[in-house]
Enzyme design. Structure first.
Site, mmCIF file in Angstrom:
data_model
loop_
_atom_site.group_PDB
_atom_site.id
_atom_site.type_symbol
_atom_site.label_atom_id
_atom_site.label_comp_id
_atom_site.label_asym_id
_atom_site.label_seq_id
_atom_site.Cartn_x
_atom_site.Cartn_y
_atom_site.Cartn_z
ATOM 1 N N ASP A 66 -47.067 35.375 -8.560
ATOM 2 C CA ASP A 66 -47.330 34.850 -7.220
ATOM 3 C C ASP A 66 -47.127 33.343 -7.151
ATOM 4 O OD1 ASP A 66 -49.516 34.310 -8.828
ATOM 5 O OD2 ASP A 66 -50.940 35.467 -7.644
ATOM 6 N N ASP A 134 -63.150 39.291 -6.075
ATOM 7 C CA ASP A 134 -63.197 40.369 -5.077
ATOM 8 C C ASP A 134 -62.319 41.558 -5.493
ATOM 9 O OD1 ASP A 134 -60.672 39.305 -4.711
ATOM 10 O OD2 ASP A 134 -60.908 38.903 -2.567
ATOM 11 N N HIS A 136 -59.149 41.391 -6.520
ATOM 12 C CA HIS A 136 -57.713 41.267 -6.261
ATOM 13 C C HIS A 136 -56.924 41.097 -7.554
ATOM 14 C CE1 HIS A 136 -58.241 36.667 -5.723
ATOM 15 N NE2 HIS A 136 -57.368 36.784 -6.705
ATOM 16 N N GLU A 141 -55.157 41.066 -1.878
ATOM 17 C CA GLU A 141 -56.565 41.060 -1.500
ATOM 18 C C GLU A 141 -57.013 42.466 -1.101
ATOM 19 O OE1 GLU A 141 -58.331 38.637 -2.114
ATOM 20 O OE2 GLU A 141 -57.376 36.711 -1.677
HETATM 21 C C1 GLP Z 1 -55.761 33.748 -8.460
HETATM 22 C C2 GLP Z 1 -54.479 34.362 -8.978
HETATM 23 C C3 GLP Z 1 -54.750 35.643 -9.733
HETATM 24 C C4 GLP Z 1 -55.854 35.419 -10.746
HETATM 25 C C5 GLP Z 1 -57.110 34.986 -10.048
HETATM 26 C C6 GLP Z 1 -58.266 34.757 -10.999
HETATM 27 O O1 GLP Z 1 -56.188 34.360 -7.303
HETATM 28 N N1 GLP Z 1 -53.534 34.637 -7.930
HETATM 29 O O2 GLP Z 1 -53.567 36.088 -10.361
HETATM 30 O O3 GLP Z 1 -56.079 36.592 -11.477
HETATM 31 O O4 GLP Z 1 -56.827 33.768 -9.380
HETATM 32 O O5 GLP Z 1 -58.276 33.428 -11.441
HETATM 33 P P1 GLP Z 1 -59.027 32.929 -12.699
HETATM 34 O O6 GLP Z 1 -58.296 33.467 -13.869
HETATM 35 O O7 GLP Z 1 -58.940 31.428 -12.638
HETATM 36 O O8 GLP Z 1 -60.411 33.440 -12.617
#
Ligand code: GLP
Length: 241
Positions: A66, A134, A136, A141
């Site tokens: 992404d 959440d 995702h 989402e």
């Molecule tokens: C963002 C990214 C996800 C990731 C999530 C969790 O939303 N788009 O790919 O898994 O954050 O982030 P973190 O690893 O910092 O908890």
């Protein structure tokens, strides 16, 4: 069925993820990569392994999940900048073999379609995933259709809050949209490794593994994937049955 690896802490989770990843660090393989703080330990181990053992990425391709919409790639919080700073600048991968969705300019939906076509031509051997609080995955989402392909999406309020820390804790600076591989895109990966650490992820991990397969928890679809490993530390696994 989801294969679960339980570890004590973040460092052990990163060690386990690298041990699984290592078998794919071979010519011709296609890696699916993620951003966020979760895979940083894995990327550090990949860099160390490249430096110490000479593991080469010259014939490896990557597809990221992404990117934010509207953030210049030179912005330090763009996922393009993140990936180069934390991994690509420290290994011998060719820039032509690096793929990150484009969140800038016109025709973003058209570019998203092209991204899926490229993935179909070079199917992902192993996809690394984190998970949002959440539930995702990538930026899919809750409520995103399970058959979605790469698309533009609005970020959930909780995701905007979670990401605020990367933007000077100023909510007005956090992008509100992203371009993301869809859940259907992610499910095409041959193997998936999801890493979840910290108490902030405990409910999402429980919903993903013990809950119903429901679009309210995007990660729950992984129960249907033939080859998923979830690595959880004590805190993230604390609500599991
Ligand atoms: C963002 C990214 C996800 C990731 C999530 C969790 O939303 N788009 O790919 O898994 O954050 O982030 P973190 O690893 O910092 O908890």
């Amino acid at each position: 069925m989801i294969n679960i690896i339980r570890v004590h802490n973040y460092d052990e989770a990163s060690d386990q993820a690298f041990a699984l990843m290592k078998q794919y660090l071979q010519p011709g393989k296609v890696l699916g990569l993620a951003t966020g703080s979760t895979p940083l330990g894995l990327y550090a181990r990949m860099v160390k392994d490249h430096e110490e053992n000479g593991t080469s990425y010259l014939e490896i391709k990557t597809f990221n999940l992404d990117e934010y919409v509207g953030l210049e790639i030179t912005h330090p919080e763009s996922y393009y900048a993140f990936m180069h700073r934390n991994l690509f600048d420290h290994i011998d991968i060719l820039e032509d073999n690096v793929h990150i969705p484009c969140g800038l300019g016109e025709d973003l939906e058209e570019k998203a379609r092209e991204y899926d076509e490229m993935i179909d031509q070079d199917p992902v051997d192993v996809q690394i995933l984190g998970i949002g609080s959440d539930g995702h995955i990538a930026f899919n989402e809750p409520g995103t259709p399970f058959d979605s392909l790469t698309h533009i999406t609005d970020l959930a309020e909780s995701t905007i809050q979670d990401n605020c820390r990367f933007f000077d804790n100023d909510i007005t600076k956090v992008p509100k949209q992203a371009v993301t591989q869809g859940i259907g895109t992610i499910m095409k990966a041959r193997n998936i490794i999801l890493i979840a650490t910290g108490v902030n992820k405990a409910q999402a991990v429980k919903d993903m593994i013990d809950g119903p397969i429901d679009e309210a928890c995007p990660a729950s679809i992984l129960q249907k994937h033939p080859n998923v490993t979830v690595i959880v530390d004590e805190a993230a696994g604390s609500l599991l049955a």
